[in-house]
Design an enzyme around this catalytic site. Structure first.
Site, PDB file in Angstrom:
ATOM      1  NE  ARG A   1      38.960  31.838  34.221  1.00 29.31           N
ATOM      2  CZ  ARG A   1      38.081  30.842  34.236  1.00 29.31           C
ATOM      3  NH1 ARG A   1      38.510  29.588  34.321  1.00 29.31           N
ATOM      4  NH2 ARG A   1      36.790  31.078  34.178  1.00 29.31           N
TER       5      ARG A   1
ATOM      6  CG  ASP B   1      34.698  39.726  28.485  1.00 33.99           C
ATOM      7  OD1 ASP B   1      35.311  39.362  27.455  1.00 33.99           O
ATOM      8  OD2 ASP B   1      34.338  38.945  29.389  1.00 33.99           O
TER       9      ASP B   1
ATOM     10  CG  ASP C   1      33.983  41.640  32.594  1.00 32.35           C
ATOM     11  OD1 ASP C   1      33.585  41.129  33.663  1.00 32.35           O
ATOM     12  OD2 ASP C   1      34.629  41.009  31.737  1.00 32.35           O
TER      13      ASP C   1
ATOM     14  CG  ASP D   1      34.092  35.053  27.109  1.00 28.73           C
ATOM     15  OD1 ASP D   1      34.422  36.168  27.565  1.00 28.73           O
ATOM     16  OD2 ASP D   1      32.904  34.667  27.010  1.00 28.73           O
TER      17      ASP D   1
ATOM     18  CE  LYS E   1      36.820  40.209  34.132  1.00 23.13           C
ATOM     19  NZ  LYS E   1      35.942  39.071  33.816  1.00 23.13           N
TER      20      LYS E   1
ATOM     21  CE  LYS F   1      31.631  37.891  27.623  1.00 19.98           C
ATOM     22  NZ  LYS F   1      31.408  36.669  28.383  1.00 19.98           N
TER      23      LYS F   1
ATOM     24  CD  GLU G   1      37.659  38.355  30.227  1.00 22.83           C
ATOM     25  OE1 GLU G   1      37.177  37.300  29.776  1.00 22.83           O
ATOM     26  OE2 GLU G   1      37.025  39.108  30.980  1.00 22.83           O
TER      27      GLU G   1
HETATM   28  N1  BES Z   1      32.988  38.636  32.319  1.00 24.00           N
HETATM   29  C1  BES Z   1      32.647  37.283  32.074  1.00 24.00           C
HETATM   30  C2  BES Z   1      31.743  36.693  33.135  1.00 24.00           C
HETATM   31  C3  BES Z   1      30.328  37.208  33.160  1.00 24.00           C
HETATM   32  C4  BES Z   1      29.379  36.694  32.312  1.00 24.00           C
HETATM   33  C5  BES Z   1      29.974  38.172  34.065  1.00 24.00           C
HETATM   34  C6  BES Z   1      28.080  37.155  32.357  1.00 24.00           C
HETATM   35  C7  BES Z   1      28.668  38.645  34.120  1.00 24.00           C
HETATM   36  C8  BES Z   1      27.725  38.134  33.258  1.00 24.00           C
HETATM   37  C9  BES Z   1      33.906  36.415  32.016  1.00 24.00           C
HETATM   38  O1  BES Z   1      35.010  37.039  31.477  1.00 24.00           O
HETATM   39  C10 BES Z   1      33.587  35.242  31.153  1.00 24.00           C
HETATM   40  O2  BES Z   1      33.334  35.441  30.010  1.00 24.00           O
HETATM   41  N2  BES Z   1      33.611  34.059  31.730  1.00 24.00           N
HETATM   42  C11 BES Z   1      33.303  32.871  31.015  1.00 24.00           C
HETATM   43  C12 BES Z   1      34.287  31.786  31.427  1.00 24.00           C
HETATM   44  C13 BES Z   1      34.188  30.551  30.608  1.00 24.00           C
HETATM   45  C14 BES Z   1      34.628  30.805  29.186  1.00 24.00           C
HETATM   46  C15 BES Z   1      35.055  29.477  31.248  1.00 24.00           C
HETATM   47  C16 BES Z   1      31.870  32.461  31.358  1.00 24.00           C
HETATM   48  O3  BES Z   1      31.476  32.569  32.513  1.00 24.00           O
HETATM   49  O4  BES Z   1      31.161  32.077  30.446  1.00 24.00           O
HETATM   50 ZN    ZN Z   2      35.107  39.075  31.632  1.00 19.86          ZN
HETATM   51 MN    MN Z   3      35.060  36.884  29.379  1.00 21.77          MN
END
Ligand code: BES
Ligand code: ZN
Ligand code: MN
Length: 499
Positions: free
Chosen positions: A350, A269, A287, A346, A264, A276, A348
């Site tokens: 995947r 992000d 990210d 968020d 990725k 966020k 994204e």
């Molecule tokens: N990049 C984030 C995941 C992340 C969060 C990595 C904190 C490291 C620290 C990812 O893109 C994300 O935002 N995932 C969301 C998914 C949710 C909306 C289903 C998450 O984990 O909150």
């Molecule tokens: Zn992300």
């Molecule tokens: Mn995200």
């Protein structure tokens, strides 16, 4: 940091680094310095417990003039040396030398092990630890370091086995791995304005030069032509163009199927419209660590000249918000024609990985491994000790466990079942990018990714959200706050299993 491998007596630095162990014999600690004459000289320091032999304990004897050395450092290995503890020991040696402003030292490796079997592993681990510990990300500070600071530290690893082919190979491998991990860490540490998809691609192309790797970079127009609706959908909210980066290394016959490493490469992000919270949002520059780490891993494989065909595949974009950004409810099509509702912008990672996994599947690979800072949920589950991995393939699980055992990186097998797949079924499209159920957010993310891997291709997903940066509280050879380079060493070990 400069490292040399030499026969004992061929290097004479100002400082000697010797090892001491501590073993239990009938409930009493027996502390032993593994250097016969030094043991005699320092017997009182053992007696009064200045030297404990405990793992990673460091004692510096300044100006003791021993056999031509001005200083002596005694470092504890505990009951028995092992590779991971040697990475940590090397990091402590480096810290001690820096604090004492000493820039050259001789390491008495024969005092550590005379075993022909252990020596290569120990040499490699020590070299890795020393290089990883010497990584600093200071290029953005205007004030350069003090004149009084130690310039470059040189370590001479002295061993009777210095000419042994396995030891020499391990020494080189440690250096390549250390350098490649540090390369990927820098990409992670660079801030979002200096690490855009375009810059990530340029860095990958530049690093691939001279390694025999073929680098291909697709721009936005090409990504559109290639029907990568996930990558395009995420990137439409950003002014920066997306990139699709492919590194190809052919160390085996052209007819041999490749192993694909997908990462990725989300260079920043903010969450998109499903924005966020502000707290710690600056960390979302990390990210793209999955992408940076598969690039570093494949470059390491090429530099190690592994007899295998491998690819690094990195979809790269920002996830930002402008007037064209993907909105909750929007539907996009991935490269394999499957549609998905973006119910949370968020989630994204995947979406961009979906296209990359389709592309990887088209290569008819032996296996696909992906690394991604995919979910906050994996941090809830595993903290920053273990990288969680998901696979339904039993033989991959065995391969991964053995690779991680050799690399010293901690991994934990997580569940992935049809129940998780059910949770990401869509209402208006084939799939939803968020789960309809509660909990298991990392597993439902993995279940989403699985939809884009062609059936029959062994695949494992590594969620490095908890381990990609800020692991220095546990691993002294990693920066306290910066990128760690998670899974690079494990991926290289995995690749070796396909040679
Ligand atoms: N990049 C984030 C995941 C992340 C969060 C990595 C904190 C490291 C620290 C990812 O893109 C994300 O935002 N995932 C969301 C998914 C949710 C909306 C289903 C998450 O984990 O909150
Ligand atoms: Zn992300
Ligand atoms: Mn995200």
């Amino acid at each position: 940091m400069k490292l040399n491998l030499m026969k004992p007596g061929s290097a004479q630095g100002a400082t000697l680094v010797a090892f001491a162990s501590s073993t239990k014999k009938e409930k009493t600690e027996v502390v032993k310095i593994h250097h016969a004459t030094l043991a005699k000289k320092l017997s009182e320091s053992v007696e009064d417990k200045t030297i404990t032999g405990k793992a990673q304990s460091v004692t510096l004897f300044r100006d003791i003039s021993f056999e031509g050395y001005r200083h002596v450092i005694v470092i504890g290995i505990g009951a028995k040396a092992e590779a991971e503890s040697l990475r940590k020991i090397a990091a402590e040696v480096k810290k001690c030398l820096t604090a004492a402003k000493i820039n050259e030292a001789v390491i008495d490796f024969d005092g550590l092990t005379s075993s022909k079997k252990d020596a290569p592993d120990f040499v490699q681990a020590f070299v890795e630890g020393a290089l990883l510990a010497s990584y600093e990300f200071t290029e953005l500070k205007s004030k350069k370091s003090d004149k009084n600071d130690v310039k470059e530290i040189t370590l001479h690893l002295c061993s009777k086995l210095a000419a042994d082919a396995a030891v020499k190979k391990a020494f080189t491998e440690g250096q390549i791995l250390g350098e490649c991990v540090n390369f990927s860490r820098r990409l992670g540490d660079l801030p979002g304005n200096m690490m855009t998809p375009t810059i990530l691609a340029q860095e990958a192309v530049a690093a691939a030069k001279g390694t025999g790797i073929k680098a291909t970079v697709w721009d936005k127009a090409r990504i559109k032509k290639e029907k990568m609706g996930g990558l395009l959908g995420v990137s439409q909210g950003s002014d920066q163009e997306p990139r699709f980066i492919v590194l190809e290394y052919k160390g085996a016959a052209a007819s041999k199927k490749p192993v694909c490493f997908v990462g990725k490469g989300l260079t920043f992000d903010c969450g998109g419209i499903s924005i966020k919270p502000s707290a710690a949002m600056e960390e979302m520059k990390y990210d793209m660590c999955g992408g940076a780490n598969v690039i570093g891993a494949v470059i390491a494989m090429a530099k190690l000249k592994l007899k295998i065909n491998v690819m690094a595949i990195v979809p790269s974009t920002e996830n930002l918000v402008n007037g064209s950004a993907t909105k909750p409810g929007d539907v996009h099509y991935a490269r394999n024609g499957k549609s998905f509702e973006v119910n949370n912008t968020d989630a994204e990672g995947r979406l961009i990985l979906a296209d990359a996994l389709c592309y990887a599947s088209e290569q008819k690979p032996q296996a696909i491994f992906d690394a991604a800072t995919l979910t906050g949920a994996i941090i809830m589950a595993l903290g920053n000790t273990h990288t969680g991995y998901f696979t339904r393939d039993k033989s991959l699980k065995t391969k991964i466990e053995s690779a991680a055992e050799s690399s010293g990186e901690l991994v934990w097998n997580m569940p992935l079942t049809d129940y998780h797949v059910n949770d990401i079924k869509g209402t208006f499209a084939d799939f939803s990018n968020i789960s309809s159920g509660k909990g298991a957010g990392s597993a439902t993310a993995a279940a989403f990714l699985e939809q884009f891997v062609e059936e029959g291709i062994p695949w494992a997903h590594f969620d490095i959200a908890g381990t990609a940066w800020a692991v220095g509280n546990r691993l002294n050879y990693c920066p306290a706050k910066g990128a760690s380079g998670a899974m690079i060493r494990t991926f290289v070990e995995l690749a070796k299993q396909y040679v």
